[in-house]
Design a protein around this motif. Structure first.
Motif, PDB file in Angstrom:
ATOM      1  N   PHE A 152      44.231  42.018  49.237  1.00 50.94           N
ATOM      2  CA  PHE A 152      44.086  43.075  48.232  1.00 50.94           C
ATOM      3  C   PHE A 152      44.117  42.471  46.830  1.00 50.94           C
ATOM      4  O   PHE A 152      43.285  42.799  45.967  1.00 50.94           O
ATOM      5  N   LEU A 153      45.068  41.565  46.584  1.00 46.38           N
ATOM      6  CA  LEU A 153      45.166  40.933  45.272  1.00 46.38           C
ATOM      7  C   LEU A 153      43.910  40.120  44.953  1.00 46.38           C
ATOM      8  O   LEU A 153      43.414  40.151  43.819  1.00 46.38           O
ATOM      9  N   VAL A 154      43.395  39.389  45.948  1.00 44.15           N
ATOM     10  CA  VAL A 154      42.179  38.607  45.725  1.00 44.15           C
ATOM     11  C   VAL A 154      41.058  39.501  45.219  1.00 44.15           C
ATOM     12  O   VAL A 154      40.317  39.148  44.284  1.00 44.15           O
ATOM     13  N   VAL A 170      41.586  40.637  41.619  1.00 50.47           N
ATOM     14  CA  VAL A 170      41.280  39.553  40.681  1.00 50.47           C
ATOM     15  C   VAL A 170      39.774  39.296  40.609  1.00 50.47           C
ATOM     16  O   VAL A 170      39.216  39.081  39.526  1.00 50.47           O
ATOM     17  N   ASN A 171      39.111  39.324  41.750  1.00 45.34           N
ATOM     18  CA  ASN A 171      37.677  38.998  41.769  1.00 45.34           C
ATOM     19  C   ASN A 171      36.777  40.169  41.383  1.00 45.34           C
ATOM     20  O   ASN A 171      35.701  39.969  40.812  1.00 45.34           O
ATOM     21  N   LEU A 182      35.892  42.616  34.664  1.00 49.26           N
ATOM     22  CA  LEU A 182      35.484  43.699  33.771  1.00 49.26           C
ATOM     23  C   LEU A 182      36.292  43.675  32.479  1.00 49.26           C
ATOM     24  O   LEU A 182      35.782  44.018  31.408  1.00 49.26           O
ATOM     25  N   ALA A 183      37.563  43.271  32.570  1.00 50.45           N
ATOM     26  CA  ALA A 183      38.397  43.131  31.375  1.00 50.45           C
ATOM     27  C   ALA A 183      38.128  41.804  30.672  1.00 50.45           C
ATOM     28  O   ALA A 183      38.223  41.720  29.442  1.00 50.45           O
ATOM     29  N   GLN A 184      37.795  40.778  31.443  1.00 51.99           N
ATOM     30  CA  GLN A 184      37.494  39.481  30.832  1.00 51.99           C
ATOM     31  C   GLN A 184      36.316  39.577  29.868  1.00 51.99           C
ATOM     32  O   GLN A 184      36.298  38.932  28.818  1.00 51.99           O
ATOM     33  N   LYS A 185      35.338  40.395  30.230  1.00 52.71           N
ATOM     34  CA  LYS A 185      34.179  40.555  29.350  1.00 52.71           C
ATOM     35  C   LYS A 185      34.573  41.094  27.987  1.00 52.71           C
ATOM     36  O   LYS A 185      33.909  40.829  26.985  1.00 52.71           O
ATOM     37  N   ALA A 186      35.664  41.858  27.948  1.00 51.22           N
ATOM     38  CA  ALA A 186      36.146  42.431  26.687  1.00 51.22           C
ATOM     39  C   ALA A 186      37.214  41.551  26.032  1.00 51.22           C
ATOM     40  O   ALA A 186      37.762  41.930  24.991  1.00 51.22           O
ATOM     41  N   VAL A 211      33.118  51.757  39.540  1.00 53.08           N
ATOM     42  CA  VAL A 211      33.954  52.275  40.618  1.00 53.08           C
ATOM     43  C   VAL A 211      34.106  51.195  41.686  1.00 53.08           C
ATOM     44  O   VAL A 211      33.114  50.614  42.154  1.00 53.08           O
ATOM     45  N   LEU A 212      35.340  50.930  42.072  1.00 53.01           N
ATOM     46  CA  LEU A 212      35.661  50.049  43.188  1.00 53.01           C
ATOM     47  C   LEU A 212      36.307  50.892  44.273  1.00 53.01           C
ATOM     48  O   LEU A 212      37.280  51.609  43.992  1.00 53.01           O
ATOM     49  N   VAL A 213      35.780  50.833  45.486  1.00 48.75           N
ATOM     50  CA  VAL A 213      36.303  51.639  46.592  1.00 48.75           C
ATOM     51  C   VAL A 213      36.869  50.687  47.636  1.00 48.75           C
ATOM     52  O   VAL A 213      36.132  49.906  48.250  1.00 48.75           O
TER      53      VAL A 213
END
Length: 394
Positions: free
Chosen positions: A367-369, A372-373, A378-382, A319-321
């Motif tokens: 917001f974009l930073v 990306v960060n 989380l998707a890169q790991k996959a 979760v990112l808030v």
């Protein structure tokens, strides 16, 4: 000619009763009768502005995606926009606020850089924008509930995963969209790399109380007698009496005036103006926003006010808030406390110092930073990302 737009674009019908006059862009560019014989050649039409904007954000579809798709879901046609520079990137499904405040028409003001890293999906929910225009109210009405619209969202997510061959996607909810987002993340956590919460609705009635107290406190500090009279006139607030659109509208008008919606702004006209030039929306689509807002309010006001996630704090996905430090539409202190109670495989809180509720538009670069960060790894790991740039150091 001015038209009046009921601005019911934020959670809990923030600005019910607030009306923003806007001049149609095509009308504003038309010559007056007095000057019709010598038109101002420096003025261009709305259609030409839209063409220029669309040309500037063109996607090469040999590698990327630029599609508008009509899906038949739960008995009605529902529209999505799918845009991204590289099909190898992860999908991000955006659940817009309101209800019935689609993000598709103003998405071009903040979304284009996202499309370098994500395939971004804007979905006009049941009762909203293009989807409202595509159906009768009678056909849409049976599903105009939190459960019904959560199931709509689930079917959109399933379509994206299957059609674009993705095991997981990102789920981003903004404002009212967080109501659907929390429910969907609870039901299907294995579908999502993360639930990204922006302007989280935690407790509907407490939102009203905190936003009201903020507006009244600011009004008293400034000696704004008009605001004080209006706000005291609906007190005690929210109290135990039924919350009517008129009472909510008074609270919303003054909370917005004091920057609780967009920090440093007294109204939402900047967004309304941007929608007018949207390369994704026709004039008929824009008119459908207003009609859909009124229709949706009739069905969902009580559901918005009764939203309560105080004890919905266990998530089986990250979760990112994301919170605006000046947000009093969905008050930031409520979301910060909720974050403290969250239990998830991983969680991160980001407070944007110069934003209120409309973080994506108020601080788009920052917001974009964070997307990306915080999200992309989380998707890169996959392995669900396009290759990064080639770099050399000397």
């Amino acid at each position: 000619m001015n038209i009046l737009r009921a601005s019911m674009f934020v959670t809990l019908a923030l600005a019910i009763g607030f009306q923003a006059g806007r001049v149609h862009a095509d009308e504003a560019s038309a010559p007056s009768a007095a000057s019709a014989s010598t038109p101002d050649k420096s003025m261009i039409s709305r259609d030409e502005v839209r063409r220029i904007l669309d040309s500037n954000r063109r996607i090469d579809t040999t590698q990327g995606i630029d599609e508008k798709v009509k899906l038949h879901i739960n008995g009605i046609d529902q529209w999505i926009s799918v845009r991204g520079k590289d099909r190898r990137n992860p999908i991000l499904l955006f659940l817009h606020g309101g209800p019935a405040s689609p993000a598709m028409p103003e998405g071009y003001t903040f979304q284009t850089p996202w499309e370098d890293y994500f395939t971004v999906v804007q979905w006009d929910q049941r009762g909203s924008g293009k989807t409202y225009r595509a159906n009768t109210e009678a056909a849409m009405a049976p599903g105009m509930t939190v459960d019904g619209m959560t199931d709509d969202a689930a079917q959109v997510a399933q379509y994206l995963r299957e059609h674009y061959h993705k095991q997981k996607i990102f789920l981003l909810g903004h404002s009212w969209g967080t109501v659907l987002g929390v429910h969907l993340a609870q039901l299907h956590p294995d579908w999502f790399y993360a639930y990204i919460s922006v302007g989280q609705v935690v407790n509907g009635r407490r939102n009203e109380e905190v936003g009201y107290n903020y507006a009244l406190g600011r009004a008293r500090a400034e000696g704004n007698r008009k605001a004080i009279a209006a706000l005291e006139g609906i007190g005690p607030y929210p109290g135990t009496a039924k919350l009517t659109p008129e009472r909510i509208g008074v609270r919303g008008q003054w909370e917005m005036y004091y920057g609780g919606l967009a920090w440093g702004r007294k109204d939402y006209q900047f967004d309304v103006d941007a929608e007018e030039l949207s390369p994704d929306y026709s004039r008929e689509d824009l008119d459908a926003i207003d009609k859909g807002s009124l229709f949706s309010l009739n069905h969902l006001l009580d559901a918005m006010l009764n939203a309560d996630f105080d004890h919905t704090t266990h998530f089986a996905c990250p979760v990112l808030v994301y919170i605006g430090a000046h947000d009093y539409t969905t008050p930031h202190e409520n979301a910060e406390k909720w974050f403290g109670d969250l239990q998830a495989p991983s969680k991160r809180l980001v407070v944007f110092a110069d934003s209120a509720h409309m973080v994506m538009q108020e601080q788009p670069g920052r917001f974009l930073v964070h997307l990306v960060n915080d999200a992309l790894p989380l998707a890169q790991k996959a392995g669900d990302v396009a290759p990064a740039e080639i770099t050399r150091d000397h």
